[in-house]
Design an enzyme around this catalytic site. Sequence first.
Site, short mmCIF file in Angstrom:
data_model
loop_
_atom_site.label_atom_id
_atom_site.label_comp_id
_atom_site.label_asym_id
_atom_site.label_seq_id
_atom_site.Cartn_x
_atom_site.Cartn_y
_atom_site.Cartn_z
N ARG A 139 -44.95 16.37 54.22
CA ARG A 139 -44.88 16.87 55.69
C ARG A 139 -45.98 17.09 56.28
NH1 ARG A 139 -40.68 15.45 54.10
NH2 ARG A 139 -38.45 16.66 53.97
N GLU A 148 -40.64 14.97 65.21
CA GLU A 148 -40.23 13.63 65.03
C GLU A 148 -38.82 13.74 65.72
OE1 GLU A 148 -39.84 13.01 60.83
OE2 GLU A 148 -42.16 13.05 60.30
N THR A 178 -47.32 11.66 52.72
CA THR A 178 -45.71 11.37 52.82
C THR A 178 -44.73 12.57 52.50
OG1 THR A 178 -45.66 10.63 50.46
CG2 THR A 178 -46.16 8.79 52.00
N GLY A 196 -45.59 17.56 41.20
CA GLY A 196 -44.17 17.89 41.03
C GLY A 196 -43.52 16.64 40.74
N ARG A 197 -42.18 16.53 41.18
CA ARG A 197 -41.40 15.34 40.71
C ARG A 197 -41.86 13.97 41.36
NH1 ARG A 197 -37.19 15.26 43.68
NH2 ARG A 197 -38.07 16.90 45.32
N ILE A 198 -42.49 13.87 42.70
CA ILE A 198 -42.79 12.86 43.22
C ILE A 198 -44.32 12.89 43.04
CG2 ILE A 198 -43.09 11.83 45.43
CD1 ILE A 198 -41.10 13.26 46.76
N HIS A 227 -41.55 7.81 58.84
CA HIS A 227 -40.84 8.62 58.14
C HIS A 227 -39.95 7.92 57.35
CE1 HIS A 227 -39.71 13.10 57.03
NE2 HIS A 227 -39.82 12.42 55.90
#
Length: 328
Positions: free
Chosen positions: A236, A265, A234, A153-155, A285
Site C-alpha cells: 500500500r 487510485e 506492492t 507474513g503470508r506474501i 495495482h
Amino acid sequence: MKIDILDDYYDTLRHLPCFSKLDGHDVTVWNDHEQNAEILAERLSETEALVLFRERTKIEAELLDNLPNLRLISQRSVYPHIDVEACTRNGVLLCSNMHKGTPSFAAAELTFGLILAAVRQIPQQMAALKEGTWQIGVGHTVRGKTLGISSYGRIGEAVARYGAAFGMNILVYGGDASCERAEADGFKVAESREAFFSTADVVSLHIRLYPSTQGCITASDLGMMKPTALLVNTSRAGLIAPGALVDALRAGRPGMAAVDVYENEPVLGADHPLLHMPNVVCTPHIGYVSQEEYETQFSDIFDQIVAFEAGAPIHMINPEVWEVDQPA
C-alpha cells in the site's frame, strides 16, 4: 436479492466459474469507477447486497446513510475503506473473509516480476527498442544480492522463497512474531532497522496498512538505502511517508523503485510523479489481478452472500447487526 458489484473494470467477474453462485439473483455489474457519494447513492438506491473489489471504492457514512435497502456488504481482506460504525448504525452487515492462511501468490509473483523488471531495466529496454534504439544500459543480476523482506507474513514469505530460489540472500525485518517465523524457516533476521535498510540490495514491503503503520517507512529509512538499491512496494502506498519516495529517488537513495500502489487510485492521465522517473517501474495495482486470484477471492465473496441469504452469515465483521435482526 438485488446485488450490485462495483469497479469491475474489465467485466471479468461474470466470466468466472464462481459467478454461477449468484444465479437467480438480480445482479448489476458496474465497470467504471465512481466515488461521488450522491451518484453512488442514486445507483445503489435499490441495492440489498453490495460487492466490493478490495479498496477501490470508499464506503463512508455519507453514502451509507442514503442506502435504505442495503443489508449486506460482501468483500475480502481488510476494510480501511469502509466505515464500519456507519454500517452498524444503518443495520448493514459487513462480511469479509480475512484469509489469514492463504497468501496471494498473484501478488507475490508480481513482486518478484517487478524486481527482475527493475534491475534488468526490462520496460526501459523494451521502450527503447520500439523507438529504434539497441540497448540503452547495463542491468544487474539478483543472484548473490540481499533481498530485504518487511515483513514476513503470508506474501512476504512467498517472496522470500522466490528470492531464495534465485540465489538471493534473504534478510527479514518486522515484529517479533514475524521474525520468529522467518528464523524458523531458516532466514536471517536484521539486527536493527538501520542494518536492514542499509544492507539490503532490494527492500520489498509486505506490511498491512493500519493507522499504526501509516507512513511507517520514513525519509530517514529510505535515505539509509544504497544508491544501487531497489525499493519495491506492492502493498500500500500509505506505508511510505507522503512524498518521501519521490524525494528519496531524486536524492539518489535508493537508486530505483518499483511500485504497484498509489496514494489515490486509479491514477489516470499519467498524473503521478513516479510515472515520469526513468529509474522507476510502475504498474496499475495489478498485484492481485489474475483470473486465478479473482476466482479465489470472489468465490469467498459470493459464498458470503449465499450464506447471508440462507440465514447463516459467515465472516461477520459487525455481528451485532445480525444479532439485532434475529427474533428473540
